[in-house]
Design a protein around this motif. Sequence first.
Motif, PDB file in Angstrom:
ATOM      1  N   THR A   3      43.099 -38.572 -55.176  1.00  0.00           N
ATOM      2  CA  THR A   3      42.082 -37.849 -54.916  1.00  0.00           C
ATOM      3  C   THR A   3      40.820 -37.766 -53.547  1.00  0.00           C
ATOM      4  O   THR A   3      41.130 -39.335 -53.267  1.00  0.00           O
ATOM      5  CB  THR A   3      40.626 -38.355 -55.821  1.00  0.00           C
ATOM      6  OG1 THR A   3      40.802 -38.212 -57.578  1.00  0.00           O
ATOM      7  CG2 THR A   3      38.919 -37.285 -56.062  1.00  0.00           C
ATOM      8  N   LEU A   4      40.798 -36.545 -53.162  1.00  0.00           N
ATOM      9  CA  LEU A   4      40.524 -36.806 -51.885  1.00  0.00           C
ATOM     10  C   LEU A   4      38.381 -35.743 -51.813  1.00  0.00           C
ATOM     11  O   LEU A   4      38.874 -35.214 -52.297  1.00  0.00           O
ATOM     12  CB  LEU A   4      41.270 -35.401 -50.549  1.00  0.00           C
ATOM     13  CG  LEU A   4      42.975 -36.432 -50.682  1.00  0.00           C
ATOM     14  CD1 LEU A   4      43.631 -35.054 -49.833  1.00  0.00           C
ATOM     15  CD2 LEU A   4      43.041 -37.607 -50.437  1.00  0.00           C
ATOM     16  N   ASN A   5      38.014 -36.346 -50.759  1.00  0.00           N
ATOM     17  CA  ASN A   5      36.938 -35.988 -50.179  1.00  0.00           C
ATOM     18  C   ASN A   5      37.073 -35.905 -48.963  1.00  0.00           C
ATOM     19  O   ASN A   5      36.091 -36.559 -48.937  1.00  0.00           O
ATOM     20  CB  ASN A   5      35.673 -37.088 -50.998  1.00  0.00           C
ATOM     21  CG  ASN A   5      34.162 -37.062 -50.784  1.00  0.00           C
ATOM     22  OD1 ASN A   5      34.189 -35.672 -51.021  1.00  0.00           O
ATOM     23  ND2 ASN A   5      33.086 -37.495 -50.291  1.00  0.00           N
ATOM     24  N   THR A   7      34.887 -34.426 -46.160  1.00  0.00           N
ATOM     25  CA  THR A   7      33.784 -33.493 -46.414  1.00  0.00           C
ATOM     26  C   THR A   7      33.909 -32.877 -45.066  1.00  0.00           C
ATOM     27  O   THR A   7      34.671 -32.840 -44.278  1.00  0.00           O
ATOM     28  CB  THR A   7      32.908 -34.590 -45.809  1.00  0.00           C
ATOM     29  OG1 THR A   7      32.694 -35.442 -44.564  1.00  0.00           O
ATOM     30  CG2 THR A   7      32.205 -35.259 -47.075  1.00  0.00           C
ATOM     31  N   ARG A  10      34.844 -35.515 -42.002  1.00  0.00           N
ATOM     32  CA  ARG A  10      36.649 -36.162 -42.567  1.00  0.00           C
ATOM     33  C   ARG A  10      37.068 -34.237 -42.042  1.00  0.00           C
ATOM     34  O   ARG A  10      38.066 -34.984 -40.962  1.00  0.00           O
ATOM     35  CB  ARG A  10      36.329 -36.451 -43.667  1.00  0.00           C
ATOM     36  CG  ARG A  10      35.318 -37.727 -43.744  1.00  0.00           C
ATOM     37  CD  ARG A  10      35.652 -38.408 -45.034  1.00  0.00           C
ATOM     38  NE  ARG A  10      34.879 -39.173 -45.673  1.00  0.00           N
ATOM     39  CZ  ARG A  10      34.832 -39.600 -46.431  1.00  0.00           C
ATOM     40  NH1 ARG A  10      35.101 -39.066 -47.812  1.00  0.00           N
ATOM     41  NH2 ARG A  10      34.057 -40.605 -46.706  1.00  0.00           N
ATOM     42  N   GLN A  11      37.195 -33.583 -42.311  1.00  0.00           N
ATOM     43  CA  GLN A  11      37.977 -32.177 -41.679  1.00  0.00           C
ATOM     44  C   GLN A  11      37.857 -32.180 -40.059  1.00  0.00           C
ATOM     45  O   GLN A  11      38.314 -31.926 -40.174  1.00  0.00           O
ATOM     46  CB  GLN A  11      37.275 -31.534 -42.596  1.00  0.00           C
ATOM     47  CG  GLN A  11      38.613 -30.739 -42.516  1.00  0.00           C
ATOM     48  CD  GLN A  11      39.631 -30.191 -43.163  1.00  0.00           C
ATOM     49  OE1 GLN A  11      39.923 -30.759 -44.091  1.00  0.00           O
ATOM     50  NE2 GLN A  11      41.189 -30.076 -41.968  1.00  0.00           N
ATOM     51  N   SER A  48      35.294 -41.558 -40.561  1.00  0.00           N
ATOM     52  CA  SER A  48      35.912 -40.918 -41.129  1.00  0.00           C
ATOM     53  C   SER A  48      37.932 -41.088 -40.612  1.00  0.00           C
ATOM     54  O   SER A  48      38.373 -41.189 -41.250  1.00  0.00           O
ATOM     55  CB  SER A  48      35.653 -39.523 -40.656  1.00  0.00           C
ATOM     56  OG  SER A  48      34.885 -39.250 -41.033  1.00  0.00           O
ATOM     57  N   TYR A  51      39.095 -44.159 -43.544  1.00  0.00           N
ATOM     58  CA  TYR A  51      38.617 -43.104 -44.715  1.00  0.00           C
ATOM     59  C   TYR A  51      40.262 -42.278 -44.625  1.00  0.00           C
ATOM     60  O   TYR A  51      40.974 -42.129 -45.493  1.00  0.00           O
ATOM     61  CB  TYR A  51      37.823 -42.687 -44.605  1.00  0.00           C
ATOM     62  CG  TYR A  51      38.314 -41.624 -45.918  1.00  0.00           C
ATOM     63  CD1 TYR A  51      37.835 -41.860 -47.818  1.00  0.00           C
ATOM     64  CD2 TYR A  51      38.608 -40.056 -46.168  1.00  0.00           C
ATOM     65  CE1 TYR A  51      37.753 -40.575 -48.849  1.00  0.00           C
ATOM     66  CE2 TYR A  51      38.946 -38.748 -47.445  1.00  0.00           C
ATOM     67  CZ  TYR A  51      38.617 -40.246 -48.956  1.00  0.00           C
ATOM     68  OH  TYR A  51      38.567 -39.044 -49.899  1.00  0.00           O
ATOM     69  N   LYS A  55      43.730 -42.988 -46.985  1.00  0.00           N
ATOM     70  CA  LYS A  55      44.465 -42.120 -47.655  1.00  0.00           C
ATOM     71  C   LYS A  55      45.305 -41.411 -47.574  1.00  0.00           C
ATOM     72  O   LYS A  55      46.447 -40.582 -48.009  1.00  0.00           O
ATOM     73  CB  LYS A  55      43.385 -40.965 -47.910  1.00  0.00           C
ATOM     74  CG  LYS A  55      42.092 -41.114 -48.739  1.00  0.00           C
ATOM     75  CD  LYS A  55      42.032 -41.275 -50.069  1.00  0.00           C
ATOM     76  CE  LYS A  55      40.490 -42.067 -51.144  1.00  0.00           C
ATOM     77  NZ  LYS A  55      40.889 -41.923 -52.157  1.00  0.00           N
TER      78      LYS A  55
END
Length: 132
Positions: A3-5, A7, A10-11, A48, A51, A55
Motif C-alpha cells: 500500500t502506498l501513501n 502525499t 512525497r510525490q 519522504s 518512506y 517502499k
Amino acid sequence: MRTLNLTSQRQAVYDVVREAHDHPTAADVMNRLMERGYNLAYGTVYNSLRYLTDKELIRELKLGEAASRYDGRMDDHQHIICQVCGRVDEVMSEVPHDWIDTVAHETGYNIAHAHVVFGGVCKECQSKRIRY
C-alpha cells in the motif's frame, strides 16, 4: 501488494529523485524542490526519502561518503565514484555469477544480491590533469 501513501510532498521528492541523473543527496533534493517552488521542511524531505526507500521506489546509496545519495533507478546496476570530484555514475555491467559463487563459497553466505562500487577518476577530472 504494498500500500502506498504518496502525499503531494512525497510525490514531489520522488519526482526529483526519479528525474535526477546525478544521484542527489538529501540537500540536493531540497535545493531542487525549492527551485521548483516547493517550501518543504528538511524533516519532511528526509522522512519522504526514508518512506520512498522503505517502499522500494528509490534506492539509498551509502557509498562511503558522509551523506547518502539517492537513485531513482531500481533495475539491477552498479556504481562508480570519482575519487577526485565525488561524481557518481551508473555501471550497467552485471556482477559475474562465478564471482558471486566464489564469494558465497569463501564466506558461507547465501547471497541475495550484489552491489559493487568502483572507484576511479572521471573523464572530466582526468582532462583537468588534477593530481590524484
